[in-house]
Design a protein around this motif. Structure first.
Motif, PDB file in Angstrom:
ATOM      1  N   VAL A 115      -8.987  -6.035   3.212  1.00 29.41           N
ATOM      2  CA  VAL A 115      -7.944  -6.410   2.250  1.00 29.41           C
ATOM      3  C   VAL A 115      -7.005  -5.215   2.106  1.00 29.41           C
ATOM      4  O   VAL A 115      -7.362  -4.207   1.497  1.00 29.41           O
ATOM      5  CB  VAL A 115      -8.545  -6.801   0.890  1.00 29.41           C
ATOM      6  CG1 VAL A 115      -7.452  -7.369  -0.016  1.00 29.41           C
ATOM      7  CG2 VAL A 115      -9.681  -7.799   1.059  1.00 29.41           C
ATOM      8  N   ALA A 116      -5.827  -5.322   2.685  1.00 24.82           N
ATOM      9  CA  ALA A 116      -4.858  -4.230   2.675  1.00 24.82           C
ATOM     10  C   ALA A 116      -3.941  -4.361   1.467  1.00 24.82           C
ATOM     11  O   ALA A 116      -3.487  -5.465   1.141  1.00 24.82           O
ATOM     12  CB  ALA A 116      -4.030  -4.251   3.959  1.00 24.82           C
ATOM     13  N   ALA A 117      -3.668  -3.242   0.802  1.00 26.34           N
ATOM     14  CA  ALA A 117      -2.822  -3.273  -0.395  1.00 26.34           C
ATOM     15  C   ALA A 117      -1.906  -2.052  -0.428  1.00 26.34           C
ATOM     16  O   ALA A 117      -2.358  -0.917  -0.263  1.00 26.34           O
ATOM     17  CB  ALA A 117      -3.678  -3.316  -1.656  1.00 26.34           C
ATOM     18  N   LEU A 118      -0.624  -2.311  -0.647  1.00 25.80           N
ATOM     19  CA  LEU A 118       0.381  -1.264  -0.826  1.00 25.80           C
ATOM     20  C   LEU A 118       0.906  -1.330  -2.251  1.00 25.80           C
ATOM     21  O   LEU A 118       1.056  -2.421  -2.814  1.00 25.80           O
ATOM     22  CB  LEU A 118       1.539  -1.457   0.156  1.00 25.80           C
ATOM     23  CG  LEU A 118       1.262  -1.179   1.628  1.00 25.80           C
ATOM     24  CD1 LEU A 118       2.417  -1.713   2.478  1.00 25.80           C
ATOM     25  CD2 LEU A 118       1.071   0.316   1.871  1.00 25.80           C
ATOM     26  N   ASP A 119       1.221  -0.180  -2.814  1.00 31.37           N
ATOM     27  CA  ASP A 119       1.779  -0.137  -4.156  1.00 31.37           C
ATOM     28  C   ASP A 119       3.201  -0.702  -4.137  1.00 31.37           C
ATOM     29  O   ASP A 119       4.062  -0.202  -3.418  1.00 31.37           O
ATOM     30  CB  ASP A 119       1.795   1.309  -4.663  1.00 31.37           C
ATOM     31  CG  ASP A 119       2.126   1.404  -6.142  1.00 31.37           C
ATOM     32  OD1 ASP A 119       2.478   0.376  -6.746  1.00 31.37           O
ATOM     33  OD2 ASP A 119       2.027   2.513  -6.689  1.00 31.37           O
ATOM     34  N   ALA A 120       3.425  -1.757  -4.907  1.00 29.11           N
ATOM     35  CA  ALA A 120       4.748  -2.375  -4.989  1.00 29.11           C
ATOM     36  C   ALA A 120       5.533  -1.894  -6.205  1.00 29.11           C
ATOM     37  O   ALA A 120       6.607  -2.419  -6.505  1.00 29.11           O
ATOM     38  CB  ALA A 120       4.613  -3.900  -5.037  1.00 29.11           C
ATOM     39  N   ARG A 121       4.982  -0.894  -6.918  1.00 28.41           N
ATOM     40  CA  ARG A 121       5.572  -0.395  -8.162  1.00 28.41           C
ATOM     41  C   ARG A 121       5.554  -1.504  -9.220  1.00 28.41           C
ATOM     42  O   ARG A 121       5.062  -2.591  -8.991  1.00 28.41           O
ATOM     43  CB  ARG A 121       6.995   0.136  -7.936  1.00 28.41           C
ATOM     44  CG  ARG A 121       7.132   1.089  -6.758  1.00 28.41           C
ATOM     45  CD  ARG A 121       6.271   2.320  -6.913  1.00 28.41           C
ATOM     46  NE  ARG A 121       6.425   3.233  -5.786  1.00 28.41           N
ATOM     47  CZ  ARG A 121       5.702   4.334  -5.626  1.00 28.41           C
ATOM     48  NH1 ARG A 121       4.764   4.650  -6.507  1.00 28.41           N
ATOM     49  NH2 ARG A 121       5.901   5.115  -4.586  1.00 28.41           N
TER      50      ARG A 121
END
Length: 232
Positions: A115-121
């Motif tokens: 499960v990949a997650a990037l900070d979207a602010r």
């Protein structure tokens, strides 16, 4: 097969060349310096391989989601190079590349979903779920959501009990209860992984012209929301 891959999606800038089964990469953490660094890095990897843009089969680039500014820089550069050399472009999900990088870093994760997650602010994350059998296709729709929504979707999904989390988006404290076997937040997107994923897509006929290349933001309204906050 010769593919040149670019990425400036997040806090790193990277360029990779996949040529005859071997991938070389230039990678640097340079969150505010992408524009100045990207083209010289392209020149370096091509010069080392004694290739020109005309020798390539295609270019590849992260299509997003990710930083609005970072996506525009990488995609604009890829478009310019593709126009100049009359080459197609393979757009690759930045989340899929993040998951692929996690598997490269953690060989024991290879058989289970990542499960990949990037900070979207704005207290939200971009996220998707990727398996080794279909590394370019998220098992759940790629989305931008707040941590609680992510946890609810994961709890209601049919994903295997053992899953792994990858990427800086998992740093939110709400994810301390995430139903994951392990989480690695210290990961960046690498152009080398974009190149490898692009090779799979290319073999399946996935490519676009420079004119057709567009970023995938997932949250097109973010700029409008920022303007509203400034006005208020």
């Amino acid at each position: 097969m010769k593919i040149l891959a670019l990425d400036t999606t997040s806090g790193a800038c990277s360029v990779a060349l996949h040529c005859h089964g071997h991938t070389t990469e230039r990678f640097v953490e340079a969150e505010r310096d992408h524009t100045r660094r990207l083209l010289p890095m392209v020149d370096q990897v091509l010069a080392e391989a004694e290739l020109s843009l005309k020798d390539l089969d295609a270019l590849a680039v992260s299509r997003g989601p990710g930083s609005f500014t970072g996506l525009r820089i990488a995609i604009s550069c890829a478009q310019g190079l593709a126009f100049a050399a009359d080459k197609p472009v393979v757009p690759v999900s930045s989340l899929a590349a993040l998951a692929a990088g996690a598997r490269r870093r953690h060989p024991d994760w290879r058989d289970l979903p990542v499960v990949a997650a990037l900070d979207a602010r704005m207290q939200q994350v971009y996220w998707g779920v990727y398996s080794v059998k279909a590394p370019n296709c998220s098992l759940l729709p790629e989305a931008v959501q707040d941590p609680q929504q992510v946890l609810e979707v994961l709890s209601q999904s049919d994903l295997p009990r053992d899953c792994y989390g990858a990427g800086p988006g998992w740093q939110y404290p709400q994810f301390s209860s995430a139903p994951l076997t392990a989480i690695d937040t210290d990961l960046s997107i690498h152009a080398a992984d974009i190149a490898e994923l692009a090779l799979l897509l290319w073999r399946n006929g996935v490519a676009v012209s420079a004119e057709e290349l567009e970023p995938l933001y997932l949250r097109d309204q973010v700029a409008w929301q920022k303007r509203q906050r400034i006005r208020s």
